[in-house]
Design an enzyme around this catalytic site. Structure first.
Site, PDB file in Angstrom:
ATOM      1  N   ARG A   1      -9.883   1.163   9.159  1.00  0.00           N
ATOM      2  CA  ARG A   1      -9.390  -0.197   9.385  1.00  0.00           C
ATOM      3  C   ARG A   1     -10.410  -1.056  10.107  1.00  0.00           C
ATOM      4  O   ARG A   1     -10.136  -2.198  10.400  1.00  0.00           O
ATOM      5  CB  ARG A   1      -8.122  -0.128  10.224  1.00  0.00           C
ATOM      6  CG  ARG A   1      -6.902  -0.661   9.473  1.00  0.00           C
ATOM      7  CD  ARG A   1      -5.684  -0.265  10.264  1.00  0.00           C
ATOM      8  NE  ARG A   1      -4.543  -1.071  10.005  1.00  0.00           N
ATOM      9  CZ  ARG A   1      -3.414  -0.604   9.497  1.00  0.00           C
ATOM     10  NH1 ARG A   1      -3.317   0.640   9.105  1.00  0.00           N
ATOM     11  NH2 ARG A   1      -2.384  -1.393   9.366  1.00  0.00           N
TER      12      ARG A   1
ATOM     13  N   LYS B   1       0.828  -1.217   0.000  1.00  0.00           N
ATOM     14  CA  LYS B   1       0.000   0.000   0.000  1.00  0.00           C
ATOM     15  C   LYS B   1       0.859   1.262   0.000  1.00  0.00           C
ATOM     16  O   LYS B   1       0.570   2.212  -0.709  1.00  0.00           O
ATOM     17  CB  LYS B   1      -0.917   0.038   1.240  1.00  0.00           C
ATOM     18  CG  LYS B   1      -1.989  -1.037   1.253  1.00  0.00           C
ATOM     19  CD  LYS B   1      -3.037  -0.787   2.342  1.00  0.00           C
ATOM     20  CE  LYS B   1      -2.486  -0.849   3.741  1.00  0.00           C
ATOM     21  NZ  LYS B   1      -1.961  -2.169   4.142  1.00  0.00           N
TER      22      LYS B   1
ATOM     23  N   ARG C   1      11.185  -1.990  11.640  1.00  0.00           N
ATOM     24  CA  ARG C   1      10.091  -1.536  12.500  1.00  0.00           C
ATOM     25  C   ARG C   1       9.889  -2.503  13.661  1.00  0.00           C
ATOM     26  O   ARG C   1       9.941  -3.718  13.459  1.00  0.00           O
ATOM     27  CB  ARG C   1       8.801  -1.447  11.678  1.00  0.00           C
ATOM     28  CG  ARG C   1       8.641  -0.125  10.971  1.00  0.00           C
ATOM     29  CD  ARG C   1       7.501  -0.093  10.020  1.00  0.00           C
ATOM     30  NE  ARG C   1       6.242  -0.628  10.516  1.00  0.00           N
ATOM     31  CZ  ARG C   1       5.099  -0.553   9.856  1.00  0.00           C
ATOM     32  NH1 ARG C   1       5.049   0.053   8.674  1.00  0.00           N
ATOM     33  NH2 ARG C   1       3.993  -1.058  10.351  1.00  0.00           N
TER      34      ARG C   1
ATOM     35  N   ARG D   1      -0.848  -8.682  13.628  1.00  0.00           N
ATOM     36  CA  ARG D   1      -1.319  -7.673  12.661  1.00  0.00           C
ATOM     37  C   ARG D   1      -2.181  -8.332  11.586  1.00  0.00           C
ATOM     38  O   ARG D   1      -3.192  -7.780  11.170  1.00  0.00           O
ATOM     39  CB  ARG D   1      -0.127  -6.946  12.032  1.00  0.00           C
ATOM     40  CG  ARG D   1       0.570  -6.030  13.035  1.00  0.00           C
ATOM     41  CD  ARG D   1       1.939  -5.613  12.565  1.00  0.00           C
ATOM     42  NE  ARG D   1       1.897  -4.838  11.349  1.00  0.00           N
ATOM     43  CZ  ARG D   1       2.934  -4.681  10.527  1.00  0.00           C
ATOM     44  NH1 ARG D   1       4.091  -5.255  10.817  1.00  0.00           N
ATOM     45  NH2 ARG D   1       2.814  -3.964   9.448  1.00  0.00           N
TER      46      ARG D   1
ATOM     47  N   ARG E   1      11.681  -6.657   6.047  1.00  0.00           N
ATOM     48  CA  ARG E   1      11.577  -5.272   5.583  1.00  0.00           C
ATOM     49  C   ARG E   1      12.577  -4.388   6.334  1.00  0.00           C
ATOM     50  O   ARG E   1      12.727  -4.501   7.549  1.00  0.00           O
ATOM     51  CB  ARG E   1      10.149  -4.813   5.850  1.00  0.00           C
ATOM     52  CG  ARG E   1       9.797  -3.463   5.314  1.00  0.00           C
ATOM     53  CD  ARG E   1       8.326  -3.339   5.137  1.00  0.00           C
ATOM     54  NE  ARG E   1       7.578  -3.263   6.390  1.00  0.00           N
ATOM     55  CZ  ARG E   1       6.294  -2.941   6.452  1.00  0.00           C
ATOM     56  NH1 ARG E   1       5.628  -2.688   5.351  1.00  0.00           N
ATOM     57  NH2 ARG E   1       5.668  -2.881   7.601  1.00  0.00           N
TER      58      ARG E   1
HETATM   59  P1  AMP Z   1       0.801   0.338   9.184  1.00  0.00           P
HETATM   60  O1  AMP Z   1       1.958   1.278   9.084  1.00  0.00           O
HETATM   61  O2  AMP Z   1      -0.351   0.733   8.327  1.00  0.00           O
HETATM   62  O3  AMP Z   1       1.222  -1.097   8.995  1.00  0.00           O
HETATM   63  O4  AMP Z   1       0.271   0.446  10.682  1.00  0.00           O
HETATM   64  C1  AMP Z   1       1.098   0.120  11.768  1.00  0.00           C
HETATM   65  C2  AMP Z   1       0.263   0.020  13.028  1.00  0.00           C
HETATM   66  O5  AMP Z   1      -0.308   1.291  13.333  1.00  0.00           O
HETATM   67  C3  AMP Z   1      -0.905  -0.954  12.981  1.00  0.00           C
HETATM   68  O6  AMP Z   1      -0.517  -2.295  13.249  1.00  0.00           O
HETATM   69  C4  AMP Z   1      -1.798  -0.381  14.094  1.00  0.00           C
HETATM   70  O7  AMP Z   1      -1.297  -0.730  15.368  1.00  0.00           O
HETATM   71  C5  AMP Z   1      -1.603   1.121  13.913  1.00  0.00           C
HETATM   72  N1  AMP Z   1      -2.598   1.701  12.977  1.00  0.00           N
HETATM   73  C6  AMP Z   1      -2.360   2.239  11.769  1.00  0.00           C
HETATM   74  N2  AMP Z   1      -3.514   2.688  11.210  1.00  0.00           N
HETATM   75  C7  AMP Z   1      -4.483   2.420  12.114  1.00  0.00           C
HETATM   76  C8  AMP Z   1      -5.878   2.623  12.123  1.00  0.00           C
HETATM   77  N3  AMP Z   1      -6.531   3.203  11.089  1.00  0.00           N
HETATM   78  N4  AMP Z   1      -6.571   2.206  13.211  1.00  0.00           N
HETATM   79  C9  AMP Z   1      -5.953   1.641  14.273  1.00  0.00           C
HETATM   80  N5  AMP Z   1      -4.642   1.400  14.322  1.00  0.00           N
HETATM   81  C10 AMP Z   1      -3.891   1.788  13.252  1.00  0.00           C
END
Ligand code: AMP
Length: 233
Positions: free
Chosen positions: A97, A21, A169, A180, A136
Site C-alpha cells: 500500500r 477488490k 465496519r 482512507r 456497506r
Molecule cells: P481494507 O480492508 O483493505 O480497506 O483495510 C482496512 C484498513 O486496514 C486500512 O484503512 C488500513 O488502516 C489497514 N491496512 C490494510 N492493509 C494495510 C497495509 N498494507 N498497510 C497499512 N495498513 C493497512
C-alpha cells in the site's frame, strides 16, 4: 511454505477503498487456485483476538490511516507461512500500500525465488466510492456483503441467507472514509506508476458489473496461467 516448494505466482490487486477488490479477489483466488492474503481482513482478525498486533493496529485503522510497516510485515509474513503449497501462488489484496511495502514485497519475492506476475489495478471515479463504502454492511455470520442503499437486504439490517444482524465496519464512517481515500491518494496511488514502469500493471475498468470486471480480469490472467501449465481456468 518453504523456498523449495513455494507456490509460483504473485498477483497483486491494487485500487481505492470500495472499488471491489474483495469481491474480485474471491473470484480470482477460486478460479486460479491462489492463496488469498487480505491485509485489512488479517488486521481485523488480530483486533478481534485482542492480540498485541491488533492493539497496535486498531487506532490507525479506526482513523483510516495506514498501519505502521513492522505491524503489517508481521501479519504478511505470518500469512505467507500459512499458505498452501498445493495452490498456484499468492494473491495480495490490500498489500503493498506504499513504496516501502512494495520494496519489502520485492525482497520477499527474491528470497523465495518468486516474481510478481501481474498487478491488477481496478480503476473507478472516486465520486461513486463514497456510497459504496458509507452504506456497506456485512453479515458477521456468513460474510455476505450488502449495501443498504445500492444492494439492500430484503429485511433492513438482516442477512438474507442466515438472518444474522448485519454489521458496519468502524472505518466505514464518512469522516474515516475521507482519511482512507486521502491515504490512498498520497501513499498507494504512486504504486500505479511504480508497477507500470516495470511493465506489470494491467488496468481494469471497475465501474462495470462485477461479472464484467471479472471477465476483463480473466482476459489478462488466463493466458498467464495457461502459459505455465494446467493450473487455472
Ligand atoms: P481494507 O480492508 O483493505 O480497506 O483495510 C482496512 C484498513 O486496514 C486500512 O484503512 C488500513 O488502516 C489497514 N491496512 C490494510 N492493509 C494495510 C497495509 N498494507 N498497510 C497499512 N495498513 C493497512
Amino acid at each position: 511454505m518453504t523456498a523449495a516448494s513455494t507456490p509460483r505466482r504473485i498477483i497483486i490487486l491494487l485500487g481505492m477503498p470500495g472499488v471491489g477488490k474483495g469481491t474480485q479477489a474471491q473470484f480470482i483466488a477460486e478460479t486460479y487456485h491462489l492463496n488469498h492474503i487480505d491485509t485489512g481482513q488479517a488486521l481485523r482478525a488480530e483486533i478481534a483476538l485482542v492480540s498485541e498486533l491488533g492493539k497496535q493496529a486498531q487506532s490507525y485503522m479506526n482513523q483510516g490511516q495506514l498501519v505502521p510497516l513492522p505491524v503489517v510485515m508481521e501479519v504478511i509474513k505470518a500469512a505467507i507461512v500459512r499458505t498452501s503449497d498445493t495452490q498456484a501462488g499468492i494473491l495480495f489484496d490490500g498489500f503493498p500500500r506504499n513504496a516501502e511495502q512494495a520494496e519489502q514485497l520485492a525482497q520477499i519475492a527474491q528470497d523465495l525465488s518468486l516474481c510478481i506476475d501481474q498487478v491488477l489495478y481496478l480503476e473507478t471515479p472516486q465520486a461513486i466510492l463514497m456510497d459504496r463504502l458509507a452504506y456497506r454492511q456485512t453479515c458477521s455470520q456468513c460474510d455476505a456483503k450488502y449495501n443498504s442503499k445500492l444492494h439492500p437486504p430484503k429485511q433492513p439490517g438482516l442477512c438474507d441467507t442466515c438472518h444474522t444482524p448485519l454489521t458496519t465496519r468502524p472505518d466505514d464512517r464518512p469522516e474515516v472514509i475521507e482519511n482512507r481515500l486521502k491515504a490512498y491518494e498520497t501513499e498507494t496511488a504512486p504504486l500505479i506508476a511504480y508497477y507500470e514502469a516495470q511493465g506489470l500493471l494491467k488496468r481494469i475498468n471497475a465501474n462495470q458489473s462485477m461479472e464484467t470486471v471479472f471477465r476483463d480480469i480473466r482476459q489478462g490472467l488466463t493466458p498467464l496461467f495457461q502459459s505455465a501449465g494446467p493450473v487455472g481456468a
